[in-house]
Design an enzyme around this catalytic site. Structure first.
Site, mmCIF file in Angstrom:
data_model
loop_
_atom_site.group_PDB
_atom_site.id
_atom_site.type_symbol
_atom_site.label_atom_id
_atom_site.label_comp_id
_atom_site.label_asym_id
_atom_site.label_seq_id
_atom_site.Cartn_x
_atom_site.Cartn_y
_atom_site.Cartn_z
ATOM 1 N N ASN A 8 2.471 -12.926 34.356
ATOM 2 C CA ASN A 8 1.967 -12.444 33.065
ATOM 3 C C ASN A 8 0.703 -13.234 32.741
ATOM 4 O O ASN A 8 0.779 -14.387 32.333
ATOM 5 C CB ASN A 8 3.065 -12.664 32.003
ATOM 6 N N TRP A 9 -0.425 -12.586 32.942
ATOM 7 C CA TRP A 9 -1.700 -13.295 32.771
ATOM 8 C C TRP A 9 -2.110 -13.420 31.308
ATOM 9 O O TRP A 9 -3.093 -14.100 30.999
ATOM 10 C CB TRP A 9 -2.810 -12.586 33.569
ATOM 11 N N LYS A 10 -1.400 -12.731 30.446
ATOM 12 C CA LYS A 10 -1.686 -12.777 28.998
ATOM 13 C C LYS A 10 -3.168 -12.473 28.730
ATOM 14 O O LYS A 10 -3.790 -11.739 29.490
ATOM 15 C CB LYS A 10 -1.242 -14.121 28.406
ATOM 16 N N HIS A 96 7.940 -9.025 24.747
ATOM 17 C CA HIS A 96 7.611 -10.433 24.981
ATOM 18 C C HIS A 96 7.632 -11.177 23.642
ATOM 19 O O HIS A 96 7.237 -10.621 22.610
ATOM 20 C CB HIS A 96 6.229 -10.558 25.639
ATOM 21 N N GLU A 98 5.758 -13.258 22.368
ATOM 22 C CA GLU A 98 4.468 -13.331 21.664
ATOM 23 C C GLU A 98 4.179 -12.036 20.910
ATOM 24 O O GLU A 98 3.542 -12.051 19.857
ATOM 25 C CB GLU A 98 3.358 -13.686 22.667
ATOM 26 N N GLU A 166 13.782 -15.221 28.447
ATOM 27 C CA GLU A 166 12.747 -16.222 28.199
ATOM 28 C C GLU A 166 13.049 -16.962 26.891
ATOM 29 O O GLU A 166 12.775 -16.428 25.802
ATOM 30 C CB GLU A 166 11.377 -15.543 28.064
ATOM 31 N N GLY A 172 5.379 -21.771 27.720
ATOM 32 C CA GLY A 172 4.123 -22.508 27.595
ATOM 33 C C GLY A 172 4.268 -23.936 27.092
ATOM 34 O O GLY A 172 3.281 -24.562 26.716
ATOM 35 N N SER A 210 7.954 -21.717 31.310
ATOM 36 C CA SER A 210 7.519 -22.945 31.988
ATOM 37 C C SER A 210 7.947 -23.022 33.457
ATOM 38 O O SER A 210 8.265 -24.101 33.962
ATOM 39 C CB SER A 210 7.976 -24.183 31.213
ATOM 40 N N GLY A 231 4.064 -17.288 33.378
ATOM 41 C CA GLY A 231 2.844 -17.208 32.580
ATOM 42 C C GLY A 231 1.756 -18.087 33.163
ATOM 43 O O GLY A 231 1.102 -17.728 34.146
ATOM 44 N N GLY A 232 1.593 -19.274 32.599
ATOM 45 C CA GLY A 232 0.498 -20.178 32.979
ATOM 46 C C GLY A 232 0.300 -20.358 34.473
ATOM 47 O O GLY A 232 -0.830 -20.262 34.968
HETATM 48 P P1 PGA Z 1 4.857 -19.731 30.755
HETATM 49 O O1 PGA Z 1 4.939 -18.261 30.098
HETATM 50 O O2 PGA Z 1 5.257 -19.573 32.209
HETATM 51 O O3 PGA Z 1 3.426 -20.129 30.586
HETATM 52 O O4 PGA Z 1 5.810 -20.582 30.014
HETATM 53 C C1 PGA Z 1 5.975 -17.379 30.427
HETATM 54 C C2 PGA Z 1 5.809 -16.081 29.685
HETATM 55 O O5 PGA Z 1 5.336 -16.098 28.546
HETATM 56 O O6 PGA Z 1 6.160 -15.009 30.196
#
Ligand code: PGA
Length: 252
Positions: A8-10, A96, A98, A166, A172, A210, A231-232
């Site tokens: 997930n590149w956001k 998600h 967010e 999640e 994050g 994470s 994510g990251g």
């Molecule tokens: P993260 O994000 O790996 O940076 O914690 C995961 C996500 O939001 O899907």
């Protein structure tokens, strides 16, 4: 069950960076002789088309980070499932945390989105997780059960969907639940899925929050973990590739 690694590149990067990342991963995948897990790259909307072009002829797939529950029409700023399907996307992340937090998306809307994704013959990756407050209050299982039930599309079959667990507090932050906690939650989710969907334990259940190159394998070897939502670390080609290589295909 085949495993899934979803990146997930956001809302990150430039077009050139998105293309370079997709190019590097596709090139590495080409060099692998054995089977790969399902690898799904989820760039921001403007980069889906260029990334999909680079992934042509590769086993890597692409997904969107969200979609509209509506089919088409006067919905400024929204993107429909048919538009995503039209450009070659095969997955859509819905719910998600967010989106839930910044856009106040309720479970009912997430369920509508997941249903729209299935109608459009794409696969929703439905995200659920507890907040830090809920975790501390020992409400993790009840919250997950409630969110799962409220977000599950009506009358879906096990091959229609993926579920991503999640924990909101792990996204994050560099924090993760213990392996024992993840295993317990994933086992619980499989059991809940079985009660809602025939053979519901066959729904792929992913862990996210994470995940990095160092811990990916620990999560992937847990029972009931069928993949990872990253994510990251998915923004760094070497790290993400390491995570892909940590799947069970590498087991002796
Ligand atoms: P993260 O994000 O790996 O940076 O914690 C995961 C996500 O939001 O899907």
């Amino acid at each position: 069950m085949a495993q899934y690694i979803v990146g997930n590149w956001k809302m990150n990067g430039t077009k050139a960076e998105a293309e370079a990342l997709a190019f590097t991963l596709a090139a590495k995948a080409k060099d692998v002789s054995g089977p790969l897990p399902h690898v799904v790259l989820c760039p921001s909307y403007p980069y889906l088309v260029p990334v999909l072009k680079i992934l042509e002829g590769s086993t890597l797939e692409s997904g969107a980070q969200d979609c509209s529950p509506e089919a088409n029409g006067a919905f400024t700023g929204d993107v429909s499932v048919s538009q995503l399907s039209n450009i070659g996307c095969t997955y859509v992340i819905v719910g998600h945390s967010e989106r839930r937090h910044h856009h106040l998306e309720p479970n009912a809307l997430i369920r509508q989105k997941a249903e729209a994704v299935i109608r459009g013959k794409l696969k929703p990756i439905i995200c659920i997780g507890e907040t830090e407050e809920e975790y501390r209050a020992g409400k993790c299982f009840s919250v997950l059960s409630e969110k799962l039930e409220a977000c599950l599309p009506s009358s879906c079959v096990h091959s229609d969907i993926l579920i991503a667990y999640e924990p909101v507090w792990a996204i994050g932050t560099g924090l993760t639940p213990s392996l024992e906690e993840v295993e317990k939650v994933m086992s619980f989710l499989k059991e809940r899925l079985r009660t809602h969907i025939p053979e519901g334990d066959l729904v792929p259940t992913l862990y996210g929050g994470s995940v990095n190159a160092a811990n990916a394998r620990l999560f992937l070897t847990l029972p009931y973990v069928d993949g990872l939502l990253v994510g990251g670390a998915s923004l760094r080609a070497d790290d993400f590739w390491h995570i892909i290589m940590a799947t069970e295909r590498q087991e002796p």
